[in-house]
Write a protein that holds these residues in place. Structure first.
Motif, mmCIF file in Angstrom:
data_model
loop_
_atom_site.group_PDB
_atom_site.id
_atom_site.type_symbol
_atom_site.label_atom_id
_atom_site.label_comp_id
_atom_site.label_asym_id
_atom_site.label_seq_id
_atom_site.Cartn_x
_atom_site.Cartn_y
_atom_site.Cartn_z
ATOM 1 N N PRO A 1 0.429 -1.324 0.319
ATOM 2 C CA PRO A 1 0.176 0.108 -0.166
ATOM 3 C C PRO A 1 0.362 1.091 0.076
ATOM 4 N N TYR A 2 1.432 1.244 -0.866
ATOM 5 C CA TYR A 2 2.586 2.573 -1.204
ATOM 6 C C TYR A 2 1.796 4.112 -1.335
ATOM 7 N N ILE A 3 0.663 3.928 -2.032
ATOM 8 C CA ILE A 3 -0.677 5.036 -1.776
ATOM 9 C C ILE A 3 -1.254 5.360 -0.384
ATOM 10 N N VAL A 4 -1.058 5.480 0.073
ATOM 11 C CA VAL A 4 -1.093 5.336 2.186
ATOM 12 C C VAL A 4 -0.257 6.280 2.564
ATOM 13 N N ILE A 5 0.106 7.412 2.109
ATOM 14 C CA ILE A 5 0.329 8.261 2.745
ATOM 15 C C ILE A 5 0.610 8.324 4.130
ATOM 16 N N THR A 6 -0.541 8.905 4.869
ATOM 17 C CA THR A 6 -0.534 8.746 6.097
ATOM 18 C C THR A 6 -2.524 8.808 6.884
ATOM 19 N N TYR B 1 -5.525 7.603 7.454
ATOM 20 C CA TYR B 1 -6.632 7.075 6.901
ATOM 21 C C TYR B 1 -6.669 7.959 5.509
ATOM 22 N N VAL B 2 -6.095 8.787 4.912
ATOM 23 C CA VAL B 2 -5.428 9.492 3.314
ATOM 24 C C VAL B 2 -4.678 8.568 2.775
ATOM 25 N N ALA B 3 -5.172 8.375 1.599
ATOM 26 C CA ALA B 3 -4.144 7.742 0.244
ATOM 27 C C ALA B 3 -4.132 8.343 -1.088
ATOM 28 N N LEU B 4 -3.177 8.577 -1.803
ATOM 29 C CA LEU B 4 -3.077 9.156 -2.986
ATOM 30 C C LEU B 4 -3.007 8.505 -3.551
ATOM 31 N N PRO B 5 -3.461 8.012 -4.918
ATOM 32 C CA PRO B 5 -3.531 6.680 -5.902
ATOM 33 C C PRO B 5 -3.023 7.677 -6.976
ATOM 34 N N HIS B 6 -1.556 6.835 -7.765
ATOM 35 C CA HIS B 6 -1.114 7.826 -8.531
ATOM 36 C C HIS B 6 -0.165 6.428 -9.136
ATOM 37 N N ALA B 7 0.211 6.700 -10.224
ATOM 38 C CA ALA B 7 0.936 5.860 -11.502
ATOM 39 C C ALA B 7 1.843 5.877 -11.537
ATOM 40 N N PRO B 8 2.707 5.781 -12.351
ATOM 41 C CA PRO B 8 3.458 7.138 -13.331
ATOM 42 C C PRO B 8 3.020 7.376 -14.783
ATOM 43 N N THR B 9 3.820 8.515 -14.922
ATOM 44 C CA THR B 9 3.052 9.019 -16.108
ATOM 45 C C THR B 9 2.993 8.593 -16.943
ATOM 46 N N LEU C 1 -15.222 7.718 1.271
ATOM 47 C CA LEU C 1 -15.580 7.067 1.816
ATOM 48 C C LEU C 1 -16.415 6.954 2.655
ATOM 49 N N LYS C 2 -17.925 6.115 2.698
ATOM 50 C CA LYS C 2 -19.527 5.971 3.155
ATOM 51 C C LYS C 2 -18.439 5.164 4.743
ATOM 52 N N THR C 3 -17.871 4.089 4.095
ATOM 53 C CA THR C 3 -17.075 3.000 5.676
ATOM 54 C C THR C 3 -15.784 2.870 5.467
ATOM 55 N N PRO C 4 -14.712 2.959 5.583
ATOM 56 C CA PRO C 4 -13.151 3.039 5.408
ATOM 57 C C PRO C 4 -13.411 1.808 5.049
ATOM 58 N N VAL C 5 -11.662 1.283 4.380
ATOM 59 C CA VAL C 5 -11.595 0.446 4.069
ATOM 60 C C VAL C 5 -10.009 0.062 4.017
ATOM 61 N N VAL C 6 -9.351 -1.151 4.287
ATOM 62 C CA VAL C 6 -7.990 -1.572 4.594
ATOM 63 C C VAL C 6 -7.571 -1.493 3.731
ATOM 64 N N SER C 7 -6.207 -1.103 3.638
ATOM 65 C CA SER C 7 -5.668 -1.494 2.239
ATOM 66 C C SER C 7 -4.100 -2.126 2.574
ATOM 67 N N GLY C 8 -4.191 -3.068 4.043
ATOM 68 C CA GLY C 8 -2.709 -3.522 4.306
ATOM 69 C C GLY C 8 -1.884 -2.695 5.102
ATOM 70 N N ASN C 9 -2.287 -1.099 5.283
ATOM 71 C CA ASN C 9 -0.553 -0.503 5.763
ATOM 72 C C ASN C 9 -1.238 -0.327 7.338
ATOM 73 N N LYS C 10 -0.788 -1.199 8.056
ATOM 74 C CA LYS C 10 -1.367 -1.932 9.409
ATOM 75 C C LYS C 10 -1.289 0.206 10.740
ATOM 76 N N THR C 11 -0.107 1.192 10.160
ATOM 77 C CA THR C 11 -0.290 1.844 10.738
ATOM 78 C C THR C 11 -1.204 3.487 10.431
ATOM 79 N N ASN C 12 -1.751 3.088 9.225
ATOM 80 C CA ASN C 12 -2.093 4.599 8.520
ATOM 81 C C ASN C 12 -3.851 3.776 7.946
#
Length: 148
Positions: A54-59, A61-69, A83-94
């Motif tokens: 989950p590299y996109i989870v930056i802090t 509760y927050v994800a920044l989905p992006h990919a190379p140009t 999101l109405k209901t938060p989702v688990v990304s696999g980033n234990k910290t965030n």
């Protein structure tokens, strides 16, 4: 400026997502429908997240989905999805992820000033209150403009 990347029609509130993958797809829809990214771009975000984690989870509760140009970023844009209901990304910290800021940049530099503005917003507790209580996308966009 961040407000130049984000349009009212790129902001979605209270979206239902089955899991992190669906959350990414949902968050990318406005950019896809407005010609800012391609389907390949969305698939690359998901593929990279599956490969790297989950590299996109930056802090918290927050994800920044992006990919190379080169994988289908057609224009500079950012969407905001709550999101109405938060989702688990696999980033234990965030985890869990509640807010997604899907981003597209044509190159590696034009978005840097906007990213600095986003970082400032993400350290502002009132911004999260706005995200949680906004009745319409304009409320969020107005707050961003006010902070610039």
């Amino acid at each position: 400026m961040l407000s130049e990347m984000i349009k009212e029609e790129y902001i979605q509130l209270g979206i239902e997502a089955a899991d992190w993958e669906d959350a990414i797809r949902q968050s990318a829809k406005p950019l896809l429908h407005n010609g800012k990214i391609t389907v390949e771009y969305i698939e690359k975000i998901i593929e990279t997240t599956q490969t790297l984690g989950p590299y996109i989870v930056i802090t918290k509760y927050v994800a920044l989905p992006h990919a190379p140009t080169q994988y289908g970023a057609l224009d500079l844009a950012m969407g905001i999805t709550t999101l109405k209901t938060p989702v688990v990304s696999g980033n234990k910290t965030n985890d869990p992820v509640k807010y997604l800021f899907c981003m597209s940049a044509k190159d590696s530099e034009t978005h840097l000033e906007s990213m600095a503005a986003l970082v400032n917003l993400l350290s502002d507790q009132k911004f999260y209150q706005i995200l949680d209580t906004a009745k319409n996308p304009r409320d969020i966009l107005n707050y961003i403009i006010e902070k610039e």
